[in-house]
Design an enzyme around this catalytic site. Structure first.
Site, short mmCIF file in Angstrom:
data_model
loop_
_atom_site.label_atom_id
_atom_site.label_comp_id
_atom_site.label_asym_id
_atom_site.label_seq_id
_atom_site.Cartn_x
_atom_site.Cartn_y
_atom_site.Cartn_z
N ASP A 103 0.65 -1.13 0.05
CA ASP A 103 0.15 -0.10 -0.10
C ASP A 103 0.61 1.23 0.09
O ASP A 103 2.05 1.06 0.35
CB ASP A 103 -0.84 0.11 1.17
CG ASP A 103 -1.78 -1.02 1.27
OD1 ASP A 103 -2.20 -1.46 0.09
OD2 ASP A 103 -2.44 -1.66 2.27
N ASP A 129 -6.12 1.58 7.93
CA ASP A 129 -4.70 2.08 7.93
C ASP A 129 -4.85 3.78 8.25
O ASP A 129 -6.26 4.18 8.17
CB ASP A 129 -3.92 1.82 6.97
CG ASP A 129 -4.32 2.58 5.45
OD1 ASP A 129 -5.27 3.37 5.62
OD2 ASP A 129 -3.96 1.84 4.53
N ARG A 137 -3.38 -5.48 8.16
CA ARG A 137 -4.08 -4.61 8.75
C ARG A 137 -5.42 -5.15 9.30
O ARG A 137 -5.73 -4.83 10.36
CB ARG A 137 -4.28 -3.30 8.00
CG ARG A 137 -4.76 -3.87 6.54
CD ARG A 137 -4.72 -2.50 5.49
NE ARG A 137 -4.66 -3.00 4.13
CZ ARG A 137 -5.52 -2.65 3.27
NH1 ARG A 137 -6.31 -1.75 3.37
NH2 ARG A 137 -5.24 -3.08 1.84
#
Length: 294
Positions: A39, A81, A175
């Site tokens: 990410d 996140d 996550r």
């Protein structure tokens, strides 16, 4: 045409596709791909394939990964996140001992619902595309493997910061793991930091700046690993000339030369000088081709 692999340290704030674009500009060809998306917020090890060896990317995706993460307990976001919008907040006055006691249920073979902001497809569309449109759809739980999970730091408070070291197999969302861990303790969580320190045996430092980044590609030729080096985690079989001729034509090989290989496992097929010709898989009494380069 150049071919091989680069292990780069992706900085935060850019996508994995941005790294691929930087490599394309540096090496001057379009055929570039990466093994395992990070990410934009995440940093760390990104394996990039150059040339026709992009066909080998899937073997990296199956390798063990190691991550360092920091999660904020008591606050959840829609992306799980720090880049997402807050969707839940509550005090979580848990101790480090509480967190450590909950880790055991997340080690081994686990089941995990993937986050909406992920590249998985539902109904032919990427989940992150649906999420951008404000949609949330049902997702089936998926199996994942956690080999090792440890608390590396703890900052107490009503919304404690929890450091985690995670060693996992293919398909785990760290996550989601952090949020699931917080749910087991009666709350929610999101990641504020994530760094991938290892893909198989290819590692970068725990701190940023200890491995080449996409901005440091002037000497990319010196940095490039050969296919045989990059896939060194797989066992190797050095084939003689008659066997290499069979490999060239994509024919199976007898498995008696690789008796140590488990059913379904992969092996590199090398020539006498150590060059990778193919990756084969054991199927019963044979080794069958998965990818043939020569």
């Amino acid at each position: 045409m150049p071919e091989g692999f680069l292990v780069l340290d992706k900085p935060g704030g850019i996508t994995s596709h941005d790294v691929v674009a930087a490599v394309r500009r540096a090496v001057g060809i379009r055929k570039v791909g990466h093994a395992g998306t990070l990410d934009p917020m995440a940093t760390g090890a990104l394996v990039v394939a150059v040339g026709r060896v992009t066909r080998l990317v899937r073997f990296f995706q199956a390798m063990e990964k190691e991550y360092l993460a920091v999660a904020r307990f008591g606050v959840a976001t829609d992306t799980l996140d720090a880049e997402g919008k807050e969707v839940w907040r509550g005090e979580m006055r848990v101790s480090r001992m509480d967190v450590e006691a909950a880790l055991g249920q997340f080690v081994g073979e686990i089941s995990q619902i993937p986050p909406m902001v992920s590249a998985l497809k539902v109904g032919g569309r990427r989940l992150y595309e649906l999420a951008r449109e404000g949609m949330e759809v049902e997702r089936d739980a998926r199996p994942a493997t956690v080999h090792f999970l440890k608390v590396t730091g703890f900052e107490k408070g009503s919304n404690p910061l929890v450091g985690l070291r995670v060693v996992c197999g293919k398909g785990l969302y760290v996550r989601s793991l952090a949020d699931d861990l917080a749910r087991a303790l009666g709350g929610r969580a999101h990641l504020v930091e994530l760094r991938r320190t290892r893909v198989g045996s290819h590692s970068v430092g725990e701190q940023a700046g200890t491995a080449p980044g996409p901005e440091d590609l002037a000497d990319w030729e010196k940095m490039m690993l050969t296919p045989a080096e990059a896939l060194a985690d797989l066992p190797a079989l050095t084939a003689d000339s008659p066997s290499l001729e069979m490999v060239r034509h994509g024919r199976p090989l007898p498995a008696d030369a690789a008796t140590q290989l488990d059913e379904g496992s992969h092996t590199r097929i090398l020539n006498g000088s150590g060059r990778l010709w193919a990756v084969y898989r054991r199927s019963g009494a044979q080794l069958v081709p998965e990818v043939v380069l020569n």
